[in-house]
Design an enzyme around this catalytic site. Structure first.
Site, PDB file in Angstrom:
ATOM      1  CE  LYS A  88     -21.295 -41.979 -52.283  1.00  0.00           C
ATOM      2  NZ  LYS A  88     -22.079 -41.638 -53.444  1.00  0.00           N
ATOM      3  NE  ARG A 118     -32.713 -41.650 -52.398  1.00  0.00           N
ATOM      4  CZ  ARG A 118     -31.389 -41.680 -52.212  1.00  0.00           C
ATOM      5  NH1 ARG A 118     -30.822 -42.768 -51.728  1.00  0.00           N
ATOM      6  NH2 ARG A 118     -30.648 -40.649 -52.477  1.00  0.00           N
TER       7      ARG A 118
END
Ligand code: AMP
Length: 222
Positions: free
Chosen positions: A13, A160
């Site tokens: 996205k 992350r």
């Protein structure tokens, strides 16, 4: 153009939202990026947000809604924006609707990018992000030119905390429980367009543009 990008974490996205923002010359509003920025700055909101993010949990609605409302009220959002990662709960979607209708505005399209769970885990566990500029790559599918170094700015690439396999599974669970109901919410409003998130970045972008263009024609032909 006011567009919402929906889809599970790792559906691509963010990349697509950035490309759409460039195409439509409007801001890419990513709540995930905004929270990561707050964490980096060490602001009180960042410190609170981090507790949720590291677990793969959602940040409480009032914090997210307040932050997004403030952002879309900025002058650069006057002609539209691409929302990425928001709304993620029905309460957030309702708050957005209320806030838009107060301004006489409405969302044009909701794009739902569909990807299977097994593919998501593979994508996210191999994702690496630049500490300095946020550029991302994949250790297998789309590696950086030099291992551990950002192609874009030379910064350090890292994983992350919420891209570890355990946290990805938690994020997927949260997505199914809290965000999937939004699919029905926007379907009922006739705004939802689902596309498959498999394929190259450009293939997916073209699929989105087809959906957006079709709707444009329908709207202008009415
Ligand atoms: P993302 O980069 O969009 O996957 O977001 C990373 C993390 O930020 C999520 O796992 C949540 O902890 C938090 N977050 C981002 N957007 C929202 C939202 N709309 N509602 C609640 N939490 C969010």
């Amino acid at each position: 153009m006011k567009l919402i990008m929906m889809g599970p974490p790792g559906a691509g996205k963010g990349t697509q939202a950035q490309m759409l923002a460039e195409r439509f010359s409007c801001p890419h509003v990513s709540t995930g990026d905004m929270f990561r920025e707050a964490v980096k700055k060490g602001s009180p909101m960042g410190t609170r947000a981090r507790e949720y993010m590291d677990k793969g949990a959602l940040i409480p609605d009032p914090i997210v809604i307040g932050m997004v409302e403030e952002r879309i009220d900025q002058p650069d959002c006057r002609n539209g924006y691409i929302l990425d990662g928001f709304p993620r709960t029905v309460a957030q979607a309702e708050a957005l609707d209320t806030s838009l209708s107060r301004r006489g505005a409405a969302i044009d399209h909701v794009i739902n990018v569909d990807v299977e769970d097994a593919e998501i885990v593979k994508r996210l566990a191999g994702r690496r992000t630049c500490r300095r500029c946020g550029w991302t790559c994949h250790v297998v599918f789309d590696p950086s030119k030099v291992v551990g170094v950002c192609d874009n700015c030379g910064g350090e690439l890292f994983q992350r905390a919420d891209d570890s396999e355990k946290t990805v599974q938690a994020r997927l669970r949260v997505y199914k429980e809290q965000t999937t109901p939004l699919i029905q919410y926007y379907q009922q409003k006739g705004l939802l367009r689902s596309i498959t998130g498999q394929g190259s970045i450009n293939e997916i972008f073209n699929r989105i543009m087809e959906v957006v263009d079709q709707n444009h024609e329908t709207t202008s032909g009415e």
